[in-house]
Write a protein that holds these residues in place. Structure first.
Motif, PDB file in Angstrom:
ATOM      1  N   SER A 158      20.627  -5.377  17.588  1.00 47.31           N
ATOM      2  CA  SER A 158      20.307  -6.174  18.777  1.00 47.31           C
ATOM      3  C   SER A 158      19.899  -5.322  19.977  1.00 47.31           C
ATOM      4  N   PRO A 159      20.524  -4.138  20.247  1.00 50.87           N
ATOM      5  CA  PRO A 159      20.034  -3.325  21.379  1.00 50.87           C
ATOM      6  C   PRO A 159      18.582  -2.898  21.208  1.00 50.87           C
ATOM      7  N   LEU A 160      18.203  -2.531  19.974  1.00 45.20           N
ATOM      8  CA  LEU A 160      16.813  -2.125  19.732  1.00 45.20           C
ATOM      9  C   LEU A 160      15.867  -3.311  19.835  1.00 45.20           C
ATOM     10  N   TYR A 161      16.322  -4.489  19.428  1.00 42.42           N
ATOM     11  CA  TYR A 161      15.494  -5.682  19.581  1.00 42.42           C
ATOM     12  C   TYR A 161      15.271  -6.005  21.056  1.00 42.42           C
ATOM     13  N   ILE A 162      16.311  -5.811  21.861  1.00 35.36           N
ATOM     14  CA  ILE A 162      16.226  -6.176  23.277  1.00 35.36           C
ATOM     15  C   ILE A 162      15.262  -5.256  24.021  1.00 35.36           C
ATOM     16  N   ILE A 163      15.350  -3.942  23.755  1.00 33.42           N
ATOM     17  CA  ILE A 163      14.482  -2.998  24.475  1.00 33.42           C
ATOM     18  C   ILE A 163      13.097  -2.895  23.840  1.00 33.42           C
ATOM     19  N   GLY A 164      12.867  -3.569  22.729  1.00 33.96           N
ATOM     20  CA  GLY A 164      11.542  -3.592  22.118  1.00 33.96           C
ATOM     21  C   GLY A 164      11.240  -2.445  21.182  1.00 33.96           C
ATOM     22  N   ARG A 165      12.253  -1.681  20.763  1.00 28.19           N
ATOM     23  CA  ARG A 165      12.028  -0.575  19.832  1.00 28.19           C
ATOM     24  C   ARG A 165      11.899  -1.055  18.396  1.00 28.19           C
ATOM     25  N   MET A 166      12.398  -2.218  18.088  1.00 28.50           N
ATOM     26  CA  MET A 166      12.286  -2.808  16.759  1.00 28.50           C
ATOM     27  C   MET A 166      11.886  -4.269  16.891  1.00 28.50           C
ATOM     28  N   LYS A 167      11.285  -4.779  15.821  1.00 32.49           N
ATOM     29  CA  LYS A 167      10.874  -6.177  15.788  1.00 32.49           C
ATOM     30  C   LYS A 167      11.606  -6.896  14.660  1.00 32.49           C
ATOM     31  N   GLU A 168      11.832  -8.165  14.866  1.00 34.22           N
ATOM     32  CA  GLU A 168      12.508  -8.975  13.847  1.00 34.22           C
ATOM     33  C   GLU A 168      11.484  -9.407  12.798  1.00 34.22           C
ATOM     34  N   GLU A 169      11.114  -8.447  11.975  1.00 30.71           N
ATOM     35  CA  GLU A 169      10.142  -8.705  10.925  1.00 30.71           C
ATOM     36  C   GLU A 169      10.484  -7.873   9.704  1.00 30.71           C
ATOM     37  N   LEU A 170       9.936  -8.266   8.569  1.00 28.25           N
ATOM     38  CA  LEU A 170      10.186  -7.595   7.302  1.00 28.25           C
ATOM     39  C   LEU A 170       8.881  -7.013   6.772  1.00 28.25           C
ATOM     40  N   LEU A 171       8.994  -5.844   6.165  1.00 27.70           N
ATOM     41  CA  LEU A 171       7.837  -5.196   5.544  1.00 27.70           C
ATOM     42  C   LEU A 171       7.792  -5.587   4.073  1.00 27.70           C
ATOM     43  N   LEU A 172       6.687  -6.194   3.677  1.00 27.16           N
ATOM     44  CA  LEU A 172       6.482  -6.606   2.295  1.00 27.16           C
ATOM     45  C   LEU A 172       5.395  -5.722   1.688  1.00 27.16           C
ATOM     46  N   SER A 173       5.771  -4.865   0.722  1.00 27.71           N
ATOM     47  CA  SER A 173       4.826  -3.969   0.046  1.00 27.71           C
ATOM     48  C   SER A 173       4.476  -4.550  -1.318  1.00 27.71           C
ATOM     49  N   ILE A 174       3.195  -4.777  -1.531  1.00 26.97           N
ATOM     50  CA  ILE A 174       2.708  -5.370  -2.778  1.00 26.97           C
ATOM     51  C   ILE A 174       1.816  -4.342  -3.466  1.00 26.97           C
ATOM     52  N   GLU A 175       2.198  -3.934  -4.659  1.00 34.18           N
ATOM     53  CA  GLU A 175       1.398  -2.983  -5.429  1.00 34.18           C
ATOM     54  C   GLU A 175       0.329  -3.752  -6.196  1.00 34.18           C
ATOM     55  N   MET A 176      -0.899  -3.669  -5.697  1.00 38.56           N
ATOM     56  CA  MET A 176      -1.989  -4.403  -6.325  1.00 38.56           C
ATOM     57  C   MET A 176      -2.444  -3.740  -7.622  1.00 38.56           C
ATOM     58  N   SER A 177      -2.406  -2.413  -7.669  1.00 42.39           N
ATOM     59  CA  SER A 177      -2.779  -1.685  -8.888  1.00 42.39           C
ATOM     60  C   SER A 177      -2.106  -0.321  -8.853  1.00 42.39           C
ATOM     61  N   SER A 178      -1.669   0.136 -10.019  1.00 44.55           N
ATOM     62  CA  SER A 178      -1.007   1.440 -10.107  1.00 44.55           C
ATOM     63  C   SER A 178      -1.935   2.546 -10.580  1.00 44.55           C
ATOM     64  N   SER A 179      -3.046   2.201 -11.221  1.00 42.26           N
ATOM     65  CA  SER A 179      -3.959   3.233 -11.742  1.00 42.26           C
ATOM     66  C   SER A 179      -5.379   2.678 -11.822  1.00 42.26           C
ATOM     67  N   PHE A 180      -5.951   2.394 -10.672  1.00 34.78           N
ATOM     68  CA  PHE A 180      -7.328   1.896 -10.644  1.00 34.78           C
ATOM     69  C   PHE A 180      -8.298   3.068 -10.723  1.00 34.78           C
ATOM     70  N   GLN A 181      -9.252   2.992 -11.657  1.00 34.70           N
ATOM     71  CA  GLN A 181     -10.285   4.007 -11.815  1.00 34.70           C
ATOM     72  C   GLN A 181     -11.649   3.331 -11.859  1.00 34.70           C
ATOM     73  N   PHE A 182     -12.654   4.063 -11.410  1.00 35.19           N
ATOM     74  CA  PHE A 182     -14.016   3.555 -11.484  1.00 35.19           C
ATOM     75  C   PHE A 182     -14.937   4.682 -11.920  1.00 35.19           C
ATOM     76  N   ASP A 183     -16.083   4.293 -12.436  1.00 36.77           N
ATOM     77  CA  ASP A 183     -17.037   5.250 -12.986  1.00 36.77           C
ATOM     78  C   ASP A 183     -17.986   5.746 -11.905  1.00 36.77           C
ATOM     79  N   VAL A 184     -18.662   6.854 -12.216  1.00 38.25           N
ATOM     80  CA  VAL A 184     -19.615   7.426 -11.255  1.00 38.25           C
ATOM     81  C   VAL A 184     -20.777   6.477 -11.008  1.00 38.25           C
ATOM     82  N   THR A 185     -21.150   5.721 -12.031  1.00 39.57           N
ATOM     83  CA  THR A 185     -22.297   4.821 -11.891  1.00 39.57           C
ATOM     84  C   THR A 185     -21.979   3.589 -11.056  1.00 39.57           C
ATOM     85  N   GLN A 186     -20.687   3.297 -10.841  1.00 39.25           N
ATOM     86  CA  GLN A 186     -20.292   2.126 -10.056  1.00 39.25           C
ATOM     87  C   GLN A 186     -19.272   2.527  -8.996  1.00 39.25           C
TER      88      GLN A 186
END
Length: 291
Positions: A158-186
């Motif tokens: 709560s002290p950090l929320y009051i002074i604005g050092r932190m926000k009441e939000e959550l970080l959601l990390s979504i791994e869209m791909s673990s090993s994406f590769q593409f070719d030289v032609t594309q």
């Protein structure tokens, strides 16, 4: 000339000019070797190291003019964000390297988001002329936290929320791909993120594209100072070995050339033959006496 003017030039003869000449030659060779080592290191770093990490901040936008009245009157389409992974018409990603695609969403810890339920987020990657190369779709939802955990967290921070050092939000990390590769032609030039939900509220979003290195690439990227010292040492050792080998080969060539050249025998100092008069001269002398 200096001696004629009156200066004492005897000290010049005591200077080892030949040693100074060889020392300057050795110094020049080592400077050239060092410059060559620096060029080799820069060439390796520019060609051998791919694009390891790339971050793009996403600005999700949506239409606000709805043809049909909906539950959320101000959100008339799915939030969408376009991003670019090219510069001056050249893709920043390296072909044939496995890239991990991670989408970070900062969601306010509100009742609205907690009741939004499950949804789908889509990542599309495009090449030249907006040709679709790959599409990834992943489900997500608001991370669950019990009322007790939420209450304790609010009390502690709560002290950090009051002074604005932190926000009441959550970080959601979504791994869209673990090993994406593409070719030289594309090659990949741009992409798009689609949040297939009109109920979620967000404060920020970010896409991270990164790859993993192994072996010498790992040392070259994460420890450039150590890699520079190793590269300079190896190049200096190889160049000095080439110099020494060249000198030895030149000495051997001179030795064998001298041994194969036959020496002419020296002529002895024989007495010169007496100069006898020629036959014509004798006849002329006889005729003169007869006269």
């Amino acid at each position: 000339m200096l001696g004629k003017i009156g200066y004492d030039t005897s000290w010049l003869s005591s200077i080892p000019w030949k040693a100074i000449h060889y020392a300057l030659l050795f110094l020049m060779i080592e400077v050239v070797t060092l410059a060559y080592g620096v060029m080799v290191f820069v060439f390796l770093y520019q060609t051998y190291i791919p694009t390891v990490k790339l971050e793009r901040e996403l600005d999700l936008v949506f239409d606000t003019k709805c043809n049909v009245q909906t539950e959320y009157s101000n959100v008339c389409s799915f939030p969408t964000a376009n991003f670019s992974v090219s510069e001056s018409g050249i893709s920043l990603l390296t072909p044939k390297y496995p890239y991990m695609l991670i989408l970070n969403l900062w969601l306010p810890d509100s009742i609205h988001n907690r009741n939004a339920g499950m949804s789908i987020i889509t990542l599309e990657l495009y090449g030249r002329e907006h040709v679709l190369i790959q599409r990834f779709r992943k489900p997500f939802s608001m991370p669950y936290r019990s009322d007790e955990v939420r209450m304790i967290s609010n009390i502690l921070f709560s002290p950090l929320y009051i002074i604005g050092r932190m926000k009441e939000e959550l970080l959601l990390s979504i791994e869209m791909s673990s090993s994406f590769q593409f070719d030289v032609t594309q090659p990949v030039f741009e992409g798009r993120i689609i949040l297939e939900s009109k109920r979620y509220l967000w404060s920020a979003s970010e896409l991270k594209i990164q790859t993993t290195l192994s072996g010498f690439q790992n040392i070259l990227y994460y420890y450039p100072q150590v890699s520079f010292i190793i590269c300079i040492s190896v190049v200096s050792f190889l160049m000095n070995m080439i110099y020494i080998s060249s000198i030895l080969l030149y000495i051997l060539w001179r030795f064998f050339k001298k041994s194969r050249t036959p020496e002419l025998p020296k002529l002895k100092n024989e007495p010169k033959p007496e100069k006898y008069p020629l036959r014509g001269e004798i006849d002329s002398e006889d005729n003169s006496f007869s006269d």
